[in-house]
Scaffold this motif. Structure first.
Motif, mmCIF file in Angstrom:
data_model
loop_
_atom_site.group_PDB
_atom_site.id
_atom_site.type_symbol
_atom_site.label_atom_id
_atom_site.label_comp_id
_atom_site.label_asym_id
_atom_site.label_seq_id
_atom_site.Cartn_x
_atom_site.Cartn_y
_atom_site.Cartn_z
ATOM 1 N N TRP B 33 12.252 58.480 10.578
ATOM 2 C CA TRP B 33 13.172 57.502 11.179
ATOM 3 C C TRP B 33 14.434 57.366 10.324
ATOM 4 O O TRP B 33 15.549 57.347 10.841
ATOM 5 C CB TRP B 33 12.445 56.159 11.336
ATOM 6 N N ILE B 36 16.662 60.285 10.871
ATOM 7 C CA ILE B 36 17.399 60.149 12.141
ATOM 8 C C ILE B 36 18.577 59.188 11.964
ATOM 9 O O ILE B 36 19.695 59.462 12.420
ATOM 10 C CB ILE B 36 16.444 59.657 13.261
ATOM 11 N N ILE B 113 11.663 55.876 17.111
ATOM 12 C CA ILE B 113 12.141 57.236 17.392
ATOM 13 C C ILE B 113 12.253 57.448 18.904
ATOM 14 O O ILE B 113 13.240 58.002 19.399
ATOM 15 C CB ILE B 113 11.200 58.287 16.749
#
Lengths: 176, 427
Positions: B33, B36, B113
């Motif tokens: 995460w 990202i 996500i």
């Protein structure tokens, strides 16, 4: 069938709401309402009914359901629909404690019948009935999702797993 | 001989207090995460990785998760939602409860996500009302994630928003059906919606919504960490990954096992300590109570994956393996299953509302020695008139056990009708 996705809003005046239930419950409902879009207060109805049921000692009266309806700007019938649909709401008086014995397949294969027969015999209760001393209400429930330690019983907010009739007796004896 | 792997959803299980943020961090939790958040990858790349992994929906339908995510109109304006289905209630299934209890942060990460990939800034986890302890664990994990700045508004100054809430159920199996679940979040009775429109177009509050099972979402962070190819290679082609199997009923050591898809059933049975009391295996309900029963001797030659179990005439479903030992009264088992579906039918469609009660009543009288000669035909007929004639799959779920039990164990039902009692000794 057409698809409708609009809340059934019936606004009630703020001064009426301020007299409903009690301040602590209203605050708890408000924090549930805050999880959802502003126009979807009715999304909090399940949580509100649970809060009010616990506050009322385990069951929901028509007056309390009406109060929830007013507080959440819902038509009363929409609240009754929810309260009658979900199994965890009780619409008749219950004892403070609820002994919920799972009767589904994995529990059946591991002795739930003996638990149920034991409660029926020893306390003279059918599912849905409250013990003569008023300490607990006996319920048969569908799968609790605790199949690996069957048979399972939900007592209050706690799972008790792998129970024998004797172990269940001890739990019941220990109830306040 | 296979052993439990605990490499995906159960990867924290060996730790002390595995449900804490610190424990999850120690196995690399939230690294995907944070990556990202840092790198802002194209969501399509993540979805392609999921497609490569062959992760199939773990709630029971087995629909490919990556494909489901790709249906979302990610760039369309307006609110979109990611919803997790933790309304675990299919008899025999008890895996999601343990993910919530022992690895809740991985589900939080998986939902964040998913939200990023489908363009949803709000997520709801629908947890069945009886799961007080699992719900408390998950809510604590959500609070920890907020406090650590992992979720919320403008996360770590990235401009990415993700809010996550719990919606508690209140006792209704049908809310595990995805559109009933959406109705329930909207504050209504949990009655399934017609599809189409599908939730990816018209979902929660009429907005595009993706609904995934707890185990599916919790698998995502590990798939991104180790790669879709790695996940696929843990299982079989078209059957990616390890999966959780809840093995219950007549086994010595019932438990949840995270093992590769494609593991021989006999190895899974051995992991669960074998049939209770050393008895002979009679039959297996391989994927939760609604999947067709498979005779033991057939099951001993089957591998635990979607395709092999389908070939054996049943379904992998939720991975709930219910083991029945020799001596089990199949009439009693079926009567129990029929009672469940009659109790849990939402009442919306006539074939299911009337049919499930009818099946249950006929089986009840059979079990109590009052069966009639025509009852087997009647059961066949009623089940046949439910399946495929209802809005949701609960109707099929009620019909399939009846049809499969009558197919394989008709003589036991016949014996009840002729003699008023069981052919087998009580289990």
């Amino acid at each position: 069938m057409s698809f409708r996705s609009a809340p059934l809003t019936v606004p009630a005046p703020a001064e009426v709401k301020e007299s409903l239930l009690d301040a602590e419950i209203r605050a708890a409902i408000d924090s549930q309402v805050a999880k959802y879009p502003a126009e979807w207060k009715q999304s909090a109805v399940m949580a509100a009914l649970t809060l009010v049921q616990d506050w009322n000692g385990g069951w929901l009266s028509p007056d309390l359901m009406d109060a929830v309806a007013t507080y959440l700007d819902m038509p009363p019938v929409a609240v009754y629909e929810v309260a009658t649909f979900y199994n965890m709401y009780d619409l008749e008086p219950t004892a403070k404690h609820k002994v919920c014995v799972c009767n589904s397949i994995s529990c059946l294969l591991n002795g739930s019948e003996e638990l149920i027969a034991h409660v029926e015999k020893k306390y003279g209760l059918k599912p849905g009935q409250t013990s003569a001393d008023g300490r607990f209400t006996f319920k048969e429930v569908e799968c609790l999702g605790a199949c690996r330690h069957a048979p399972a019983v939900l007592l209050g907010q706690t799972y008790h797993e792998g129970l024998t009739p004797e172990a269940l007796d001890k739990l019941i004896e220990g109830l306040g | 001989m296979v052993d439990r792997q605990n490499t995906v959803c159960f990867r924290t299980l060996h730790l002390d207090q595995p449900w804490t943020l610190a424990a999850y961090r120690s196995v690399g939790g939230y690294a995907q995460w944070e990556k990202i958040l840092r790198e802002r990858p194209d969501p399509n790349d993540i979805i392609n990785e999921l497609k490569l992994s062959n992760l199939r929906g773990r709630g029971g339908a087995g629909f490919p998760t990556g494909l489901k995510w790709s249906f979302m109109p990610r760039s369309a304006p307006g609110q979109k939602y990611i919803v997790c289905n933790s309304d675990e209630g299919e008899p025999g299934t008890c895996k999601d409860r343990d993910i919530l209890r022992y690895n809740p942060h991985q589900l939080v990460e998986g939902m964040a996500i998913a939200g990023y990939c489908i363009g949803a800034t709000v997520g709801y986890n629908y947890i069945r009302g009886e799961f007080y302890e699992p719900m408390a664990r998950f809510e604590t994990a959500v609070r920890e994630a907020y406090e650590a700045g992992l979720i919320g508004r403008d996360i770590a100054g990235t401009g990415i928003d993700f809010d996550l809430y719990v919606h508690a159920g209140a006792g209704a199996y049908i809310c595990g059906e995805e559109t009933a679940l959406l109705e329930s979040i909207e504050g209504k009775k949990g009655q399934p919606r017609y599809k189409p429109p599908f939730p990816a177009q018209v979902g929660l509050y009429g907005r595009p919504t993706t609904i995934n099972n707890t185990e599916s979402l919790a698998s995502v962070p590990v798939i991104l960490e180790k790669g879709g190819q790695w996940f696929l290679e843990q299982g079989l082609p078209n059957n990616g990954g390890p999966k959780l199997f809840s093995v219950t009923g007549h086994v010595e050591k019932p438990d949840n096992f995270e093992i590769p898809l494609g593991t021989p059933f006999k190895d899974l049975l051995a992991l669960a300590g074998g049939v209770k009391g050393g008895r002979v295996l009679k039959a297996v309900i391989p994927g939760g109570s609604s999947t067709p029963v498979v005779p033991g001797e057939v099951m001993m030659g089957v591998t635990m994956d979607y395709d092999a179990i389908a070939k054996a005439g049943s379904m992998l479903g939720s991975g709930a393996v219910i083991v029945l030992a020799e001596g089990t009264d199949m009439v009693k088992v079926l009567a129990n299953l029929a009672h469940f579906y009659a109790a849990e039918s939402c009442g919306q469609c006539t074939p299911c509302r009337e049919g499930t009660g009818w099946l249950s009543r006929v089986l009840h009288r059979l079990l109590h020695g009052q069966g009639r000669t025509e009852d087997l035909e009647l059961l066949d007929s009623v089940a046949g008139h439910i399946g495929g004639r209802t809005i949701c799959a609960l109707g099929d779920a009620a019909a399939m056990p009846v049809q499969s039990f009558l197919k394989h164990y008709r003589h036991e039902f016949q014996h009840y009708i002729e003699h008023g009692r069981s052919l087998v000794e009580a289990a």
